[in-house]
Design a protein around this motif. Structure first.
Motif, mmCIF file in Angstrom:
data_model
loop_
_atom_site.group_PDB
_atom_site.id
_atom_site.type_symbol
_atom_site.label_atom_id
_atom_site.label_comp_id
_atom_site.label_asym_id
_atom_site.label_seq_id
_atom_site.Cartn_x
_atom_site.Cartn_y
_atom_site.Cartn_z
ATOM 1 N N LEU A 37 0.845 -1.202 0.000
ATOM 2 C CA LEU A 37 0.000 0.000 0.000
ATOM 3 C C LEU A 37 0.877 1.248 0.000
ATOM 4 O O LEU A 37 0.674 2.175 -0.787
ATOM 5 N N GLU A 75 1.157 3.920 -3.142
ATOM 6 C CA GLU A 75 0.683 5.295 -2.998
ATOM 7 C C GLU A 75 1.821 6.289 -3.197
ATOM 8 O O GLU A 75 1.649 7.320 -3.827
ATOM 9 N N LEU A 123 -5.818 -3.052 9.774
ATOM 10 C CA LEU A 123 -6.290 -2.749 8.424
ATOM 11 C C LEU A 123 -6.701 -1.284 8.321
ATOM 12 O O LEU A 123 -6.450 -0.625 7.316
ATOM 13 N N GLY A 154 -5.048 1.357 5.790
ATOM 14 C CA GLY A 154 -5.863 2.151 4.880
ATOM 15 C C GLY A 154 -5.610 3.635 5.081
ATOM 16 O O GLY A 154 -5.498 4.408 4.130
ATOM 17 N N PHE A 204 -4.331 6.372 2.463
ATOM 18 C CA PHE A 204 -5.139 7.543 2.174
ATOM 19 C C PHE A 204 -4.334 8.828 2.345
ATOM 20 O O PHE A 204 -4.353 9.715 1.489
#
Lengths: 280, 248, 350
Positions: free
Chosen positions: A72, A76, C327, C331, C335
């Motif tokens: 992730l 990103e 999680l 996330g 973000f």
């Protein structure tokens, strides 16, 4: 072996595959943050990551979760589209699914009760398997997307991979586009004239492949001429300076430290216990 | 500067399957000349070109570049001096980036890295393609590919430029740009092509080949006016010389 | 047939990586010994060809499913075993990097299954024996068909052994074997015929290409046999070792287990567990919630003994709460990074 449903037979796969490969090789004009990360550092980190992910026990779903952060984070940071990577994963997932799905069949001992729902060990190990699949496969795709193929090849050479192997990795990558275009044109020419049939008869396939092969051989000969004309004597030289700085070392070490901590300690468990301790 | 000549004498070549490709082929090219090599498909143009830098060795006869016949010993020297641009730029551009392709020759010649870099930049500047340096070859247009392919040999500072069908697959504008580019080079040039208009623009001399032999060799305009000769060699007057139908 | 990383354990992946790296280095060395400048571009172009050809599917008669060209054997016949092995390794590397088709850790397994077996076993022992010194179209056809079938069977067997040795899948060895071999037998016959058709096509059109491969594989065979034997031995020991490692917690995993001090770790879990019991009593939202060891069906005492220590999911609510939070944080990080990335992209544009 990939059993392809008949409607995806033929060219859609070839076209989309080549398209996605071309996309991956974005022009260097648009700088990305981790462009400056040494490809060797990326390569090593990716391998450690994959080794750590696969080393988790088959039921350890919880312990695996913190490792989601790595892909992730890198995605990103580099503006990679998770959607594009997800689509590729979806395409190759049947392989892992087909073998993993046997776990719930063979291991039906109930190990967990969620309310009235009884979960068997097989389903948990299946979930773990699929999570591992998503994590490892996306790590590989991210590696290729960030470093660019030629830079990775240089990294491989610096990491003592045999030169012949690296040179023809480069050539193969270069000529996949051309060969696939050629194949595309041939298959299209076939499909516009084969009105109702789906897929291709073996006989047609054989001669089509043979033709493609002959063209490939011709091309190989022409490339060889172009190479020897410019002094090729077995070495494919590439000028690429790789400078691994402190940042790269730190990148490898910090991530590795995180992976190892996540492997040794069940972080979600600790976190949960901590939170419940505070708020209970 | 007579050492820049190309001398082909009694060259013969038969393909492994027994098809004769070249027969008693002879000609001489002087320093600074620009020569068009024309002939029908399968006349032997490409086979001849492959002999000019030792991709093929003569089965009989000799090919001299400068004063020396091409042998396996001096092959590397010959290949540096003869810059060969093949018909399909995709065969010529086999490296990951245009820069690597242009650097391929100089690096194989063992030049130091700094010199290689300056040569690459100079070669790309000559064909106005500096902006392509870090692009992969499959992401540039046909005209750009052609320019890059020419740069890959210019970086070796060849004495002789050999071009095989340089205008094939180019749109009219790119073709015009290519002609402009080639006009500016002072190199000795051999251009094998079906594009007779291009020959008119670039070459004062033309050699016609048919079935592996030289059937005509002389000033371009003289050959192109000889309709019987062109007809016999499966060629056609350049469009520009055919005149406008409205004139009739 | 391309194995994913998720299906193998690091021990199996590592063992086969070692074997494959050895084979790669050895093949590269053999290739350099009698260097032929035709080979490098030929390998690259043929690799691209196999890559493209594998994406063209043909229909297998009367099944509705589809097959594609098996690459390894075609390459071995066209390039000789060493160059073919390297080419196959490159194809699989590119497939794993760009399409996630076969994992990076599993790359060793995949190269071994799809490269080693056709190039170093099926090609010299079957194809060469049948095609012989004076090949004819018929001999080549028969040799290529049988050799690619055998190569695929061995490859499928490799998949079974590596998967079972990894212990990730619950498929028993015999069941998996009975599933894989017949399926790949059927596929292998069709692939073999197609491969043979393509090779004989080339033999008729360009016999000199096949002779180039002949030349390179003719000499040095006894040395090869020795090397192959050595590597096979390494792989078998590696395989056996890792099999033990993954089935019993006293192998490599056990070492990890201890080094990490995970055993001490059971204690906070247990305390959390008792905590959980308290919460459950208080809230009673999910009364039957938790780790119920007693209710499991214990068909096989030894099997469960092997696997229970590994079960750590759902040991407590803390796990579930923690998992959710993890999680959530992951996330959140994603973000935030996206927000930062957007603002950074926007600022230089102004």
């Amino acid at each position: 072996m990939k059993g392809m449903p008949p409607e995806t037979c033929g060219m859609s796969r070839l076209d989309s595959a080549v398209g996605s490969m071309k996309d991956q090789d974005r022009p260097a004009g648009r700088e990305r943050t981790v462009r400056c990360i040494d490809p060797r550092a990326m390569l090593i980190t990716t391998f450690i990551y994959i080794a750590v992910v696969t080393s988790f026990e088959k039921f350890d779903l919880l312990g695996l979760l913190p490792l989601v952060i790595y892909p992730l984070f890198i995605m990103e940071l580099n503006n990679l589209s998770p959607g594009a990577i997800g689509r590729k994963l979806l395409y190759v997932s049947p392989c892992a699914l087909m073998i993993g799905i046997f776990n719930p069949l063979f291991d039906n001992r109930v190990v967990l009760h969620l309310g009235s729902l009884a979960v068997s060990g097989g389903w948990i190990s299946f979930t773990v398997l699929m999570v591992k699949f998503v994590l490892t496969a996306s790590a590989a795709l991210i590696l290729a997307a960030i470093c660019g193929f030629d830079t990775l090849c240089v990294a491989l050479e610096k990491l003592k991979m045999p030169k012949v192997f690296v040179s023809q990795l480069l050539f193969m990558h270069r000529y996949i586009f051309l060969t696939a275009d050629e194949a595309s044109r041939m298959v299209r020419a076939h499909s516009v004239r084969s009105f109702r049939r789906k897929g291709m008869k073996i006989k047609v396939f054989g001669s089509l492949c043979g033709q493609l092969l002959l063209r490939t051989l011709d091309r190989a000969l022409r490339i060889r001429h172009a190479m020897v004309s410019r002094g090729f004597r077995g070495d494919v030289p590439l000028i690429r300076e790789l400078k691994a700085g402190k940042g790269d070392t730190a990148f490898v070490f910090l991530w590795t430290a995180f992976f190892i901590i996540a492997r040794c300690f069940n972080l979600p468990q600790l976190l949960g216990a901590f939170v419940m301790d505070k708020f209970a | 500067m007579s050492h820049h000549i190309v001398e082909v004498k009694d060259l013969e070549y038969v393909y492994p399957d027994g098809t004769p490709a070249l027969k008693d082929l002879s000609f001489t090219i002087l320093h600074g000349e620009s020569v068009g090599l024309v002939g029908a498909n399968g006349a032997g143009k490409s086979t001849l070109l492959l002999h000019l830098n030792g991709c093929l060795f003569p089965q009989s006869g000799t090919v001299r570049i400068g004063h020396f016949p091409i042998t396996r010993k001096n092959i590397n020297d010959v290949r540096r001096r003869v810059g060969m641009v093949f018909q399909d730029p995709d065969d010529q551009l086999f490296m990951p980036r245009v820069f690597d392709d242009v650097a391929f020759g100089p690096l194989n010649l063992g030049m130091p890295r700094e010199e290689v870099k300056s040569r690459v930049i100079e070669a790309l500047r000559l064909v106005s393609a500096e902006h392509l340096a870090y692009r992969p070859p499959y992401k540039i247009s046909g005209g750009e590919k052609r320019a890059a392919a020419i740069a890959t040999v210019l970086s070796m500072s060849p004495d002789l430029l050999v071009l095989d069908e340089p205008s094939s697959g180019l749109d009219p504008k790119s073709r015009r740009q290519l002609i402009g580019l080639l006009k500016n080079f002072n190199h000795t040039k051999i251009i094998a092509t079906h594009d007779l208009d291009l020959v008119m623009d670039l070459c004062e001399r033309t050699i016609v080949i048919n079935a592996g032999r030289v059937t005509a060799d002389g000033p371009t305009m003289k050959i192109f006016r000889n309709e019987a000769l062109l007809e016999a060699n499966r060629l056609e007057k350049p469009l520009r010389m055919q005149g406008c139908p409205a004139d009739h | 047939m391309h194995m994913a990383d998720a299906l193998i354990s690091p021990a199996v992946g590592g063992a086969l990586w070692t074997a494959t790296a050895g084979l790669t280095a050895w093949s590269a060395k053999k290739l350099n010994e009698d260097f032929d400048d035709r080979k490098v571009p030929l390998m690259g172009a043929l690799g691209a060809f196999v890559f493209a050809a594998q994406m063209i599917n043909f229909t297998i008669p009367a099944t509705g499913s589809s097959g594609h060209l098996g690459g390894g054997m075609a390459l071995a016949v066209l390039l000789g075993p060493y160059a073919a092995f390297l080419t196959m390794a490159s194809i699989l590397t590119i497939q794993s990097l760009f399409f996630a088709d076969g994992g990076l850790l599993a790359l060793g397994c995949n190269i071994f299954n799809l490269g080693f077996f056709p190039c170093f076993i099926a090609y010299p022992l079957i194809y060469k024996k049948i095609a012989g010194e004076n090949p004819s179209a018929g001999k080549i056809f028969a040799g290529a068909t049988l050799a690619s079938l055998a190569g695929l069977q061995l490859g499928a067997f490799g998949v079974v052994v590596e998967t079972v040795a990894s212990g990730i899948s619950d498929l028993p060895f015999s069941t998996f074997l009975l599933l894989m071999q017949p399926i790949h037998g059927a596929i292998g016959i069709v692939e073999g015929l197609v491969t043979a058709a393509v090779i004989t096509f080339v033999w008729k059109a360009r016999p000199e290409v096949l002779l180039l491969a002949e030349k390179s594989s003719a000499e040095g065979f006894s040395i090869k046999a020795v090397f192959v034997g050595l590597i096979a031995a390494a792989v078998i020991t590696g395989g056996i070792f890792s099999w033990f490692a993954s089935v019993h917690p006293d192998g490599l995993e056990w070492a990890l287990f201890h080094a990490s001090g995970k055993e001490e770790f059971r204690n906070p879990e247990e305390s959390a567990h008792s905590l959980l019991a308290g919460i459950q009593e208080k809230t009673a939202v999910m009364p039957d919630y938790g780790f119920k060891n007693s209710r499991t069906v214990q068909e096989d005492a030894t099997a469960s003994e092997e696997q229970w220590p590994a079960v750590s999911i759902g040991t407590s609510t803390a796990g579930i709460v923690g998992g959710g939070l993890t999680l959530f944080f992951a996330g959140l990080v994603g973000f935030l990074l996206r927000l930062i990335g957007r603002s950074r992209q926007a600022s230089p544009g102004r």
